[in-house]
Design a protein around this motif. Structure first.
Motif, PDB file in Angstrom:
ATOM      1  N   GLU A   1     -48.845 -11.328  51.535  1.00 20.18           N
ATOM      2  CA  GLU A   1     -48.982 -10.730  50.391  1.00 20.18           C
ATOM      3  C   GLU A   1     -47.654  -9.990  49.977  1.00 20.18           C
ATOM      4  O   GLU A   1     -47.078  -9.611  48.844  1.00 20.18           O
TER       5      GLU A   1
ATOM      6  N   ASP B   1     -49.852  -6.853  40.998  1.00 26.60           N
ATOM      7  CA  ASP B   1     -51.242  -6.915  40.693  1.00 26.60           C
ATOM      8  C   ASP B   1     -51.864  -8.208  41.669  1.00 26.60           C
ATOM      9  O   ASP B   1     -51.107  -8.742  42.414  1.00 26.60           O
ATOM     10  N   GLU B   2     -52.996  -8.734  41.365  1.00 30.61           N
ATOM     11  CA  GLU B   2     -53.708  -9.501  42.212  1.00 30.61           C
ATOM     12  C   GLU B   2     -52.757 -10.902  41.978  1.00 30.61           C
ATOM     13  O   GLU B   2     -52.778 -11.615  42.948  1.00 30.61           O
TER      14      GLU B   2
ATOM     15  N   SER C   1     -55.909  -7.324  50.642  1.00 31.27           N
ATOM     16  CA  SER C   1     -56.374  -8.381  49.298  1.00 31.27           C
ATOM     17  C   SER C   1     -57.091  -9.426  49.873  1.00 31.27           C
ATOM     18  O   SER C   1     -56.748  -9.689  50.988  1.00 31.27           O
TER      19      SER C   1
ATOM     20  N   ALA D   1     -55.863 -12.151  48.658  1.00 35.52           N
ATOM     21  CA  ALA D   1     -54.714 -13.132  48.223  1.00 35.52           C
ATOM     22  C   ALA D   1     -54.481 -14.028  49.577  1.00 35.52           C
ATOM     23  O   ALA D   1     -54.114 -15.253  49.390  1.00 35.52           O
TER      24      ALA D   1
ATOM     25  N   LYS E   1     -66.097  -6.883  50.733  1.00 39.90           N
ATOM     26  CA  LYS E   1     -64.945  -7.359  50.638  1.00 39.90           C
ATOM     27  C   LYS E   1     -65.182  -8.797  51.793  1.00 39.90           C
ATOM     28  O   LYS E   1     -64.664  -9.870  51.497  1.00 39.90           O
TER      29      LYS E   1
END
Length: 452
Positions: free
Chosen positions: A68, A97-98, A126, A128, A164
């Motif tokens: 990321e 951002d995402e 995240s 991602a 998560k």
């Protein structure tokens, strides 16, 4: 129905688990390797993919990435580690951002594929990277990071991690699974280290942790001083000496009991290495990142002599300039040879082993990938080699000492992902989108104080 069969032929085959083969063939059926040997002896039938003057070997394993953060290439050069960590954290939070994190992750996977990488061990804050790995059809473990330097944060931090991880595990595939990563001693309390280890053990989750990376971390753990100690005290967190070394800290907190992947392990001494070996930990060795951040040279030769499974990692593009696992191995070997008495510490054949089987074993996938042998997953990489290399005495040395390698063919679980240097099904607009995010980071850097 007969399984789909492809016979991959190459001038040189380096299986890693057995001696190199001149004019060799690897036969794949569906997602498995079923035969490896000389072309003249290969079983008949199936499609032929003749790679010509190329070295065919197992897919490379990148034992440590932060996909990321690919967008941060060149963004944080020339900073102290403490400043680098703080600036990176702020920039990521305020600019990315995402959608940006997902595009950055996708680009990292694309770059890795082009360089022959089929397996990624990624740590990220995240989902991602997990999504990027799944989308692009590669193999990997996405270790979800957890932070919490104060003991008062344990319950909330662990509850957040559970939520998560549960969300990600619902989308695991045969190729991509989920792990957890209590980030580092300067961002995780002893209590949280212990809680995450217990959680991972109960849920059978792989674990990765940044450890023994640099001087500031050692000062915090061993003497309760230095910039990280000062920052924690500013936040009202009590700081006392925690252990004789960062590795000893992980053992005391129960983290080593779950056989984690230890990322960096630069500042480890003989007692630490013996402790790591006793717990059968894997190690992700990241020589270019260690050099970038002035952390020093890890004792790779001693780690290998102790029998530890060691793989090579690029780390993030915030502390590296390219994802080149063979190049990481070349640098690692050069660094070890520069140490007195270690001139023959890591020969070229061992560099290729670190880049394949070593990384696979370090992240717990050594039973699936990392070698070319019947029964293993069909993860293959082929690099073109100049025809003049036909007379070379050691093709491993030719490959390791070549310039930046671009894969002629990359296969993951039997499916071709790269053909003649081109990543199949790549999004042509991806690079432009990531470049826009990089420009946003540059604007942020120009208008924001880097050390609040």
């Amino acid at each position: 129905m007969n399984p789909a069969r492809t016979r991959y032929h190459a001038r040189w085959v380096i299986p890693i688990a057995s001696p190199p083969i001149d004019d060799g063939t690897v036969v794949v059926e569906d997602d498995r390797i079923v035969w490896v040997g000389a072309r003249r002896d290969a079983p008949a039938g199936g499609a032929d993919d003749d790679l010509g003057d190329a070295v065919l070997m197992p897919g490379l394993v990148n034992a440590h990435t932060h996909l990321e953060l690919t967008v941060m290439r060149g963004f944080l050069e020339g900073r102290s580690f403490f400043d680098w960590v703080r600036t990176l954290t702020r920039a990521r939070r305020e600019v990315l951002d995402e959608a940006a994190l997902l595009d950055s992750s996708r680009l990292g996977v694309v770059e890795g594929l082009r360089a022959g990488i089929t397996t990624f061990a990624d740590t990220g804050d995240s989902a991602a990277p997990f999504d990027g790995l799944r989308e692009l059809g590669v193999r990997g473990i996405a270790y979800r990071e957890i932070f919490g330097p104060s003991p008062t944060q344990v319950a909330d931090a662990l509850a957040g991690l559970r939520a998560k991880v549960d969300a990600m595990r619902a989308h695991e595939t045969p190729l991509v699974r989920v792990g957890v990563s209590p980030h580092a001693p300067y961002s995780v309390s002893d209590a949280l280290f212990g809680a995450v280890a217990a959680y991972a053990n109960a849920e059978h989750l792989p674990v990765a942790v940044h450890i023994a990376e640099g001087e500031d971390e050692s000062r915090l753990v061993e003497r309760a001083d230095g910039p990280f100690a000062d920052l924690l005290r500013e936040r009202g967190i009590s700081v006392e000496p925690r252990a004789p070394s960062p590795v000893a800290l992980l053992e005391r907190c129960g983290v080593l009991a779950v056989r984690p992947l230890l990322i960096h392990a630069v500042r480890v001494h003989a007692v630490d290495i013996a402790t790591m070996a006793r717990h059968r930990c894997g190690v992700a060795h990241c020589p270019a990142s260690n050099r970038w951040l002035s952390h020093g040279i890890a004792p790779l030769a001693e780690l290998l002599e102790a029998g530890l499974d060691v793989g090579l990692g690029s780390d993030s593009m915030a502390s590296n300039d390219r994802m080149d696992i063979v190049g990481e191995g070349r640098l690692a070997a050069q660094q070890q040879r520069a140490r007195p008495g270690r001139e023959a510490a890591v020969p070229a054949s061992q560099v290729l082993e670190l880049a394949t089987r070593g990384g696979a074993c370090a992240i717990g996938l050594g039973h699936e990938v990392g070698v070319l042998a019947a029964g293993y997953q069909a993860d293959l990489t082929a690099f073109a080699v100049d025809a003049g290399a036909r007379s070379a005495h050691d093709m491993a040395a030719v490959l390791v000492n070549a310039d930046l390698l671009v894969a002629r063919r990359v296969v993951v679980a039997g499916r071709v992902r790269v053909r003649d240097g081109v990543v199949l099904h790549d999004d042509p607009s991806l690079s432009a989108r990531v470049r826009e995010r990089a420009e946003a980071l540059a604007r942020w850097r120009g208008g924001a104080a880097v050390t609040p």
